[in-house]
Write a protein that holds these residues in place. Structure first.
Motif, PDB file in Angstrom:
ATOM      1  N   SER A   1       1.090   2.647  -6.290  1.00 45.92           N
ATOM      2  CA  SER A   1       1.111   3.937  -6.984  1.00 45.92           C
ATOM      3  C   SER A   1       2.242   4.817  -6.457  1.00 45.92           C
TER       4      SER A   1
ATOM      5  N   ASP B   1       0.848  -1.189   0.000  1.00 44.37           N
ATOM      6  CA  ASP B   1       0.000   0.000   0.000  1.00 44.37           C
ATOM      7  C   ASP B   1       0.891   1.249   0.000  1.00 44.37           C
ATOM      8  N   SER B   2       1.013   1.901  -1.146  1.00 45.09           N
ATOM      9  CA  SER B   2       0.377   1.498  -2.379  1.00 45.09           C
ATOM     10  C   SER B   2       1.409   1.446  -3.491  1.00 45.09           C
TER      11      SER B   2
ATOM     12  N   SER C   1      -3.616   3.483  -5.969  1.00 50.82           N
ATOM     13  CA  SER C   1      -4.317   4.729  -5.618  1.00 50.82           C
ATOM     14  C   SER C   1      -4.241   5.708  -6.782  1.00 50.82           C
TER      15      SER C   1
END
Length: 294
Positions: A43, A40-41, A100
């Motif tokens: 992105s 997490d995460s 995300s």
């Protein structure tokens, strides 16, 4: 084990944290453990890669991410799986990667690169969260490519009709989504009674089957056998309601029987799996009685 990195850490440390986590997971996997890794995460990991790539003056790809973004994501997820260790034990790593995307736009490169690799996607929905529906997983956007591989296991270990029940439940939710467009225009009262019943059954799926309270001692966890019985209970209600309405029963009488509410509230009680079948029988009897009342 938690590997933490914050936005004020060096970009190289942020990029390396994902590899550190998967390496530790593989260490415990080789010891014969079944490991779950939550990233997490990814992105933020990709953003760190983009920053490093920019500093190295590499040729940028889409939205400034490095051209090798998709291959790096693939290499990360490929390290998940089940292995036989050198001493003959079985170990596994299951990777759950959170993406995300800015503004919830899953057409951006990290989301698309992930979707090309993984076989399961859980789409979190802010609208469901605002409605206090948890887990806030959108059942229309989410999918799994594993059912065909698992169908025989479900038939052998749960029930022979488990895949068909799952398909029926998913189909009802899809039909509800289509009917909601009409409901928003003309209201549910304008629908035929059979479609109004479908909406009630779908609401039962959402509130009774899909919604859980993670802070409740009983409802926080649901055994797969209980999941099957709950799904069968919903389909039993639908079949009994259709038969009663064909015999002249009114929709309001059918959906407002006390035993239906008891069935839905019972999931919060200990030992629910032992009494759910008798509760379904009581519900079916009460539904049949609505025909005589009319």
């Amino acid at each position: 084990v938690m590997i933490a990195n914050t936005s004020n850490m060096p970009v190289a440390a942020r990029e390396a944290s994902v590899y550190t986590g998967i390496t530790i997971a593989e260490y415990f996997r080789d010891m014969g453990y079944d490991v779950a890794l939550m990233a997490d995460s990814t992105s933020r990991w990709a953003e760190a890669m983009r920053e490093i790539s920019s500093r190295l003056e590499e040729m940028p790809g889409e939205e400034g991410y490095p051209a090798y973004l998709s291959s790096r994501i693939a290499e990360f997820y490929e390290r998940a799986g089940r292995v036989e260790t050198l001493n003959g034990d079985d170990g596994s790593v299951t990777v759950i990667g959170a993406v995300s995307p800015p503004g919830g736009d899953i057409s951006e490169p990290v989301s698309q690169g992930t979707l090309r690799i993984v076989k399961v996607f859980w789409g979190l929905d802010a609208g469901l969260a605002r409605q206090r529906h948890f887990p806030a997983i959108n059942w229309l956007n989410s999918y799994s490519l594993y059912p065909q591989s698992l169908d025989q296991w479900f038939r052998d270990n749960i029930s022979q009709d488990f895949p068909e029940v799952r398909t029926q439940i998913s189909g009802l939710l899809q039909i509800e989504s289509e009917l909601q467009e009409i409901v928003q225009l003309v209201g549910s009262d304008a629908l035929p009674t059979d479609q109004q019943l479908t909406l009630e059954v779908a609401r039962m799926i959402r509130e009774f089957f899909l919604q859980q309270n993670g802070f409740h001692d009983v409802d926080a966890y649901c055994d797969i056998h209980l999941q099957y019985k709950m799904a069968k209970a919903i389909l039993s209600f639908q079949d009994a309601a259709k038969s009663a309405m064909a015999g002249g029963a009114q929709l309001n009488d059918v959906v407002n029987i006390p035993s239906r509410s008891d069935l839905m509230r019972g999931r919060f009680e200990t030992g629910y799996i032992d009494i759910i079948e008798s509760m379904v029988e009581t519900m079916t009897t009460e539904i049949a009685a609505t025909v005589e009342d009319n």
